[in-house]
Enzyme design. Structure first.
Site, PDB file in Angstrom:
ATOM      1  N   GLY A   1      -4.159 -28.991  35.929  1.00  0.00           N
ATOM      2  CA  GLY A   1      -4.274 -30.339  37.333  1.00  0.00           C
ATOM      3  C   GLY A   1      -5.423 -30.528  37.035  1.00  0.00           C
ATOM      4  N   VAL A   2      -6.437 -30.429  38.094  1.00  0.00           N
ATOM      5  CA  VAL A   2      -7.539 -30.576  38.825  1.00  0.00           C
ATOM      6  C   VAL A   2      -8.807 -30.079  37.543  1.00  0.00           C
ATOM      7  CG1 VAL A   2     -10.076 -30.577  39.902  1.00  0.00           C
ATOM      8  CG2 VAL A   2      -7.411 -30.367  41.307  1.00  0.00           C
ATOM      9  N   ASP A   3      -8.635 -28.968  37.008  1.00  0.00           N
ATOM     10  CA  ASP A   3      -9.220 -28.256  36.180  1.00  0.00           C
ATOM     11  C   ASP A   3      -9.189 -28.999  34.640  1.00  0.00           C
ATOM     12  OD1 ASP A   3     -10.964 -26.778  34.396  1.00  0.00           O
ATOM     13  OD2 ASP A   3      -9.500 -25.150  34.782  1.00  0.00           O
TER      14      ASP A   3
ATOM     15  N   ASP B   1      -7.899 -39.702  43.382  1.00  0.00           N
ATOM     16  CA  ASP B   1      -8.419 -38.841  42.185  1.00  0.00           C
ATOM     17  C   ASP B   1      -9.472 -37.957  42.183  1.00  0.00           C
ATOM     18  OD1 ASP B   1      -9.175 -37.129  39.168  1.00  0.00           O
ATOM     19  OD2 ASP B   1      -7.767 -39.342  38.325  1.00  0.00           O
ATOM     20  N   ILE B   2     -10.055 -36.705  42.050  1.00  0.00           N
ATOM     21  CA  ILE B   2     -11.600 -36.290  42.388  1.00  0.00           C
ATOM     22  C   ILE B   2     -12.562 -36.812  41.673  1.00  0.00           C
ATOM     23  CG2 ILE B   2     -11.373 -33.947  40.818  1.00  0.00           C
ATOM     24  CD1 ILE B   2     -12.339 -33.041  44.300  1.00  0.00           C
TER      25      ILE B   2
ATOM     26  N   GLY C   1      -1.943 -26.041  44.305  1.00  0.00           N
ATOM     27  CA  GLY C   1      -1.321 -26.813  42.397  1.00  0.00           C
ATOM     28  C   GLY C   1      -0.600 -25.635  41.931  1.00  0.00           C
TER      29      GLY C   1
HETATM   30  P1  ADP Z   1      -5.641 -24.175  41.107  1.00  0.00           P
HETATM   31  O1  ADP Z   1      -4.978 -24.296  39.625  1.00  0.00           O
HETATM   32  O2  ADP Z   1      -5.663 -23.977  41.977  1.00  0.00           O
HETATM   33  O3  ADP Z   1      -3.470 -24.201  42.855  1.00  0.00           O
HETATM   34  P2  ADP Z   1      -4.037 -27.701  40.889  1.00  0.00           P
HETATM   35  O4  ADP Z   1      -5.835 -27.565  39.905  1.00  0.00           O
HETATM   36  O5  ADP Z   1      -3.420 -27.134  40.274  1.00  0.00           O
HETATM   37  O6  ADP Z   1      -5.402 -25.602  41.190  1.00  0.00           O
HETATM   38  O7  ADP Z   1      -4.313 -28.199  42.497  1.00  0.00           O
HETATM   39  C1  ADP Z   1      -4.954 -27.810  43.301  1.00  0.00           C
HETATM   40  C2  ADP Z   1      -4.739 -29.026  43.773  1.00  0.00           C
HETATM   41  O8  ADP Z   1      -4.787 -30.996  43.241  1.00  0.00           O
HETATM   42  C3  ADP Z   1      -3.578 -29.689  44.323  1.00  0.00           C
HETATM   43  O9  ADP Z   1      -3.430 -30.062  45.103  1.00  0.00           O
HETATM   44  C4  ADP Z   1      -3.187 -30.479  43.008  1.00  0.00           C
HETATM   45  O10 ADP Z   1      -2.207 -32.058  43.834  1.00  0.00           O
HETATM   46  C5  ADP Z   1      -4.319 -31.846  43.447  1.00  0.00           C
HETATM   47  N1  ADP Z   1      -4.614 -31.873  41.920  1.00  0.00           N
HETATM   48  C6  ADP Z   1      -4.435 -32.100  40.695  1.00  0.00           C
HETATM   49  N2  ADP Z   1      -5.180 -33.310  40.487  1.00  0.00           N
HETATM   50  C7  ADP Z   1      -6.149 -34.099  40.874  1.00  0.00           C
HETATM   51  C8  ADP Z   1      -6.953 -34.739  40.540  1.00  0.00           C
HETATM   52  N3  ADP Z   1      -7.366 -35.495  39.852  1.00  0.00           N
HETATM   53  N4  ADP Z   1      -7.968 -35.069  41.851  1.00  0.00           N
HETATM   54  C9  ADP Z   1      -7.291 -34.539  43.143  1.00  0.00           C
HETATM   55  N5  ADP Z   1      -6.475 -33.406  43.174  1.00  0.00           N
HETATM   56  C10 ADP Z   1      -5.752 -33.287  42.584  1.00  0.00           C
END
Ligand code: ADP
Length: 175
Positions: A36-38, A14-15, A128
């Protein structure tokens, strides 16, 4: 003068749990949060990050952040000095948007270096919700990381959430 090569490191996880100088966020152009990450970054980082983003929207980024661009804020409660927000392109079958995805990595690394960062953690941007195929996204990420890795950077860490993404980055690094 000798320059130390930058380590490109893959981590499964997890980032928001990384301890680094800069955490890169796969943001959307509103800068006001998303999934997602955001979502994870704003949840774990606390309200200070959103406050900073709101200030950016009220000043230089009235229309939001354009795709392929990057901007820095505080990292709030995350174990990092800054969050760099970058807006990945949505995947398109009809149109090649690779240059925009490369720009996300390139601009983020340039900004991280300006901020004096030695360690930077990236998610797999656009792979994602934005639907970018993993092998292509990993290939672009690794290519740009190799090309933009000057001082003071020591480590570029790709933090991959699942095995599939991790393996795509492993394949990209082997090339
Ligand atoms: P985007 O809208 O740019 O596609 P996302 O956040 O939906 O961004 O996803 C980008 C990548 O990050 C995907 O491969 C997803 O599985 C991954 N991801 C989602 N949550 C986390 C997290 N907490 N830490 C690391 N990677 C994550």
């Amino acid at each position: 003068m000798t320059t130390t090569p930058v380590d490109i490191v893959l981590v499964r996880g997890d980032i928001t749990e990384q301890t680094v100088d800069v955490i890169v966020n796969a943001a959307n152009s509103s800068l006001l949060g998303g999934g997602g990450v955001d979502g994870a970054i704003h949840r774990r980082g606390g309200p200070e990050i959103l406050e900073d983003c709101r200030r950016l929207r009220a000043s230089h980024y009235g229309k939001g952040l354009a795709t392929g661009r990057a901007v820095a804020t505080t990292a709030g409660r995350l174990r990092a000095g800054h969050v760099i927000h970058t807006v990945g392109p949505v995947w398109s079958k009809e149109e090649d948007r690779s240059a925009l995805l490369a720009s996300c990595y390139g601009q983020s690394l340039a900004l991280a270096r300006e901020l004096g960062a030695e360690t930077v953690a990236f998610p797999a941007i656009s792979t994602g919700i934005y639907g970018w195929p993993l092998d292509s996204g990993a290939g672009i990420a690794v290519r740009v990381a190799r090309a933009h890795s000057g001082p003071p950077l020591k480590e570029i860490r790709f933090v991959l959430f699942d095995t599939e993404a991790y393996q795509a980055f492993e394949r990209a690094l082997q090339k």
